[in-house]
Design a protein around this motif. Sequence first.
Motif, PDB file in Angstrom:
ATOM      1  N   LEU A  86     -15.198  23.099   2.717  1.00 47.57           N
ATOM      2  CA  LEU A  86     -15.075  22.499   1.383  1.00 47.57           C
ATOM      3  C   LEU A  86     -13.847  23.018   0.644  1.00 47.57           C
ATOM      4  CD1 LEU A  86     -18.803  22.448   0.236  1.00 47.57           C
ATOM      5  CD2 LEU A  86     -17.306  20.457   0.498  1.00 47.57           C
ATOM      6  N   LEU A  87     -13.568  24.323   0.772  1.00 49.52           N
ATOM      7  CA  LEU A  87     -12.388  24.872   0.115  1.00 49.52           C
ATOM      8  C   LEU A  87     -11.115  24.263   0.705  1.00 49.52           C
ATOM      9  CD1 LEU A  87     -11.046  26.791  -1.867  1.00 49.52           C
ATOM     10  CD2 LEU A  87     -11.266  28.624  -0.163  1.00 49.52           C
ATOM     11  N   GLY A  88     -11.083  24.098   2.023  1.00 54.79           N
ATOM     12  CA  GLY A  88      -9.914  23.476   2.644  1.00 54.79           C
ATOM     13  C   GLY A  88      -9.735  22.042   2.186  1.00 54.79           C
ATOM     14  N   GLN A  89     -10.828  21.309   2.122  1.00 51.41           N
ATOM     15  CA  GLN A  89     -10.746  19.923   1.673  1.00 51.41           C
ATOM     16  C   GLN A  89     -10.306  19.838   0.214  1.00 51.41           C
ATOM     17  OE1 GLN A  89     -14.518  18.051   2.489  1.00 51.41           O
ATOM     18  NE2 GLN A  89     -14.223  18.083   4.691  1.00 51.41           N
ATOM     19  N   ALA A  90     -10.829  20.719  -0.628  1.00 52.79           N
ATOM     20  CA  ALA A  90     -10.436  20.709  -2.043  1.00 52.79           C
ATOM     21  C   ALA A  90      -8.975  21.107  -2.205  1.00 52.79           C
ATOM     22  CB  ALA A  90     -11.341  21.649  -2.843  1.00 52.79           C
ATOM     23  N   SER A  91      -8.511  22.064  -1.412  1.00 49.32           N
ATOM     24  CA  SER A  91      -7.107  22.481  -1.479  1.00 49.32           C
ATOM     25  C   SER A  91      -6.185  21.325  -1.110  1.00 49.32           C
ATOM     26  CB  SER A  91      -6.860  23.674  -0.551  1.00 49.32           C
ATOM     27  OG  SER A  91      -7.643  24.791  -0.930  1.00 49.32           O
ATOM     28  N   VAL A  92      -6.534  20.617  -0.036  1.00 47.94           N
ATOM     29  CA  VAL A  92      -5.741  19.463   0.382  1.00 47.94           C
ATOM     30  C   VAL A  92      -5.767  18.380  -0.700  1.00 47.94           C
ATOM     31  CG1 VAL A  92      -5.686  17.537   2.006  1.00 47.94           C
ATOM     32  CG2 VAL A  92      -5.939  19.877   2.850  1.00 47.94           C
ATOM     33  N   ALA A  93      -6.955  18.116  -1.250  1.00 45.86           N
ATOM     34  CA  ALA A  93      -7.067  17.072  -2.276  1.00 45.86           C
ATOM     35  C   ALA A  93      -6.210  17.399  -3.494  1.00 45.86           C
ATOM     36  CB  ALA A  93      -8.526  16.896  -2.679  1.00 45.86           C
ATOM     37  N   SER A  94      -6.182  18.670  -3.902  1.00 47.30           N
ATOM     38  CA  SER A  94      -5.375  19.035  -5.070  1.00 47.30           C
ATOM     39  C   SER A  94      -3.897  18.754  -4.815  1.00 47.30           C
ATOM     40  CB  SER A  94      -5.592  20.505  -5.450  1.00 47.30           C
ATOM     41  OG  SER A  94      -5.034  21.386  -4.484  1.00 47.30           O
ATOM     42  N   ALA A  95      -3.445  18.992  -3.581  1.00 45.54           N
ATOM     43  CA  ALA A  95      -2.057  18.690  -3.239  1.00 45.54           C
ATOM     44  C   ALA A  95      -1.824  17.184  -3.151  1.00 45.54           C
ATOM     45  CB  ALA A  95      -1.681  19.364  -1.922  1.00 45.54           C
ATOM     46  N   LEU A  96      -2.748  16.467  -2.503  1.00 48.34           N
ATOM     47  CA  LEU A  96      -2.618  15.013  -2.387  1.00 48.34           C
ATOM     48  C   LEU A  96      -2.460  14.361  -3.754  1.00 48.34           C
ATOM     49  CD1 LEU A  96      -5.333  14.090   0.271  1.00 48.34           C
ATOM     50  CD2 LEU A  96      -2.887  13.660   0.484  1.00 48.34           C
ATOM     51  N   PHE A  97      -3.261  14.815  -4.715  1.00 47.06           N
ATOM     52  CA  PHE A  97      -3.262  14.160  -6.022  1.00 47.06           C
ATOM     53  C   PHE A  97      -1.974  14.440  -6.799  1.00 47.06           C
ATOM     54  CE2 PHE A  97      -8.189  14.497  -5.952  1.00 47.06           C
ATOM     55  CZ  PHE A  97      -8.230  13.532  -4.953  1.00 47.06           C
ATOM     56  N   THR A  98      -1.290  15.566  -6.498  1.00 51.54           N
ATOM     57  CA  THR A  98       0.017  15.790  -7.139  1.00 51.54           C
ATOM     58  C   THR A  98       1.066  14.827  -6.584  1.00 51.54           C
ATOM     59  OG1 THR A  98       0.788  17.484  -5.565  1.00 51.54           O
ATOM     60  CG2 THR A  98      -0.465  18.248  -7.496  1.00 51.54           C
ATOM     61  N   GLY A  99       0.834  14.299  -5.386  1.00 53.10           N
ATOM     62  CA  GLY A  99       1.729  13.300  -4.827  1.00 53.10           C
ATOM     63  C   GLY A  99       1.386  11.893  -5.264  1.00 53.10           C
ATOM     64  N   HIS A 100       0.251  11.757  -5.939  1.00 54.79           N
ATOM     65  CA  HIS A 100      -0.236  10.453  -6.384  1.00 54.79           C
ATOM     66  C   HIS A 100      -0.084  10.283  -7.892  1.00 54.79           C
ATOM     67  CE1 HIS A 100      -3.145   7.204  -7.089  1.00 54.79           C
ATOM     68  NE2 HIS A 100      -3.701   7.988  -7.975  1.00 54.79           N
ATOM     69  N   VAL A 130       0.851  -1.196   0.000  1.00 57.15           N
ATOM     70  CA  VAL A 130       0.000   0.000   0.000  1.00 57.15           C
ATOM     71  C   VAL A 130       0.885   1.244   0.000  1.00 57.15           C
ATOM     72  CG1 VAL A 130      -1.688   1.335   1.337  1.00 57.15           C
ATOM     73  CG2 VAL A 130      -1.889  -1.165   1.199  1.00 57.15           C
ATOM     74  N   ARG A 131       0.513   2.228  -0.800  1.00 56.20           N
ATOM     75  CA  ARG A 131       1.200   3.517  -0.794  1.00 56.20           C
ATOM     76  C   ARG A 131       0.275   4.570  -0.204  1.00 56.20           C
ATOM     77  NH1 ARG A 131       1.289   4.665  -7.352  1.00 56.20           N
ATOM     78  NH2 ARG A 131      -0.971   4.520  -7.693  1.00 56.20           N
ATOM     79  N   GLY A 132       0.885   5.635   0.324  1.00 55.34           N
ATOM     80  CA  GLY A 132       0.083   6.672   0.948  1.00 55.34           C
ATOM     81  C   GLY A 132       0.656   8.055   0.723  1.00 55.34           C
ATOM     82  N   VAL A 133      -0.220   9.043   0.817  1.00 57.57           N
ATOM     83  CA  VAL A 133       0.177  10.445   0.740  1.00 57.57           C
ATOM     84  C   VAL A 133      -0.551  11.189   1.855  1.00 57.57           C
ATOM     85  CG1 VAL A 133       0.394  12.508  -0.697  1.00 57.57           C
ATOM     86  CG2 VAL A 133       0.318  10.246  -1.784  1.00 57.57           C
ATOM     87  N   HIS A 134       0.191  12.021   2.575  1.00 56.41           N
ATOM     88  CA  HIS A 134      -0.389  12.854   3.635  1.00 56.41           C
ATOM     89  C   HIS A 134      -0.095  14.311   3.326  1.00 56.41           C
ATOM     90  CE1 HIS A 134      -0.293  15.121   7.430  1.00 56.41           C
ATOM     91  NE2 HIS A 134      -1.211  14.277   7.859  1.00 56.41           N
ATOM     92  N   VAL A 135      -1.087  15.176   3.539  1.00 56.44           N
ATOM     93  CA  VAL A 135      -0.906  16.613   3.356  1.00 56.44           C
ATOM     94  C   VAL A 135      -1.410  17.337   4.587  1.00 56.44           C
ATOM     95  CG1 VAL A 135      -1.807  18.642   2.121  1.00 56.44           C
ATOM     96  CG2 VAL A 135      -0.931  16.688   0.827  1.00 56.44           C
ATOM     97  N   LYS A 136      -0.613  18.308   5.022  1.00 56.81           N
ATOM     98  CA  LYS A 136      -1.004  19.173   6.142  1.00 56.81           C
ATOM     99  C   LYS A 136      -0.776  20.624   5.731  1.00 56.81           C
ATOM    100  CE  LYS A 136      -2.172  19.790  10.561  1.00 56.81           C
ATOM    101  NZ  LYS A 136      -1.331  19.255  11.655  1.00 56.81           N
TER     102      LYS A 136
END
Length: 298
Positions: free
Chosen positions: A45-59, A18-24
């Motif tokens: 929602l904006l905070g969650q979307a901001s985090v998701a955009s960063a997470l997906f660049t790590g994925h 399993v691989r993982g990505v964490h964003v703070k």
Amino acid sequence: MTHTTDTLTRFLLPDAGVRGVHVKLQASWRDILAPASYPANATELLGQASVASALFTGHTKVDGRLSIQLRSSTAMRTLFAECTAAGTLRGIVQLADGGDDAPRDLTALGDDALLAITIENPGLDPREPQRYQSLVGLTAPSLDEAFEDYFRQSEQLPTRLLLAADGDRAAGLLLQKLPGDQGDDDGWSRASALFETLGRQELLEVGPEDLVHRLFHEEAPELLAQRPLRFDCSCSRERVQGMLISLGETEARAAAEPTGAVDIRCEFCGREYHFPLTELDILFSEPTATSPAPERLQ
């Protein structure tokens, strides 16, 4: 590991496959919020979307920028968050006139609501970037559930995602089974069960190294890489000039008529641009005024 409040951390659970990505996010999240005042649901929602955009660049491999955009014709007209390959973030929410907050349940946005992930990478021609867009079904009430469904369907890999945000911090954790037969037979089941013990408040409060160890210490996690994240806006005077040129001389002069100038405020960072009529005269008299204008102001 990087000592900063805003980080993207990639890790591996080798035995589980399993691989993982964490964003703070903390300082950058406050910078995103600074130009506007949003009600509670829109902020989350904006905070969650901001985090998701960063997470997906790590994925996913991203050489340019990755954005998440949600549009609807109801209470929340636009939700936009973007992370670049350089680790810079920005985002906005636009609510419908009348002051209503965004709904807690995203399915309440209506049948015409559209959620998309867009990757924009540099092309051979700098003016023509390569864009790849995927539509995400809004059949789940929350962003993380909607994205989980999307990854399961599009990549056919088991995926878990949790997003959290308040007015001070935002964080997210993504787990995904490695493709093929990597890991032991029940590795994903174990990792997913451990993931289930994580709540949004704990995700917000605990740092990346401590969180990964707290959740997955029995799986001997390996921290692969960590990079800093920060707020930045790509707006510039040149981009605003390009927008005015694309608007056209007649429209630009009409906008300047009441005050003798065109004043434009960037919604992402709050920066203000002032163009008096004398500058419009120069702008529309230059040969560059006939060159192609940027597709959009970013």
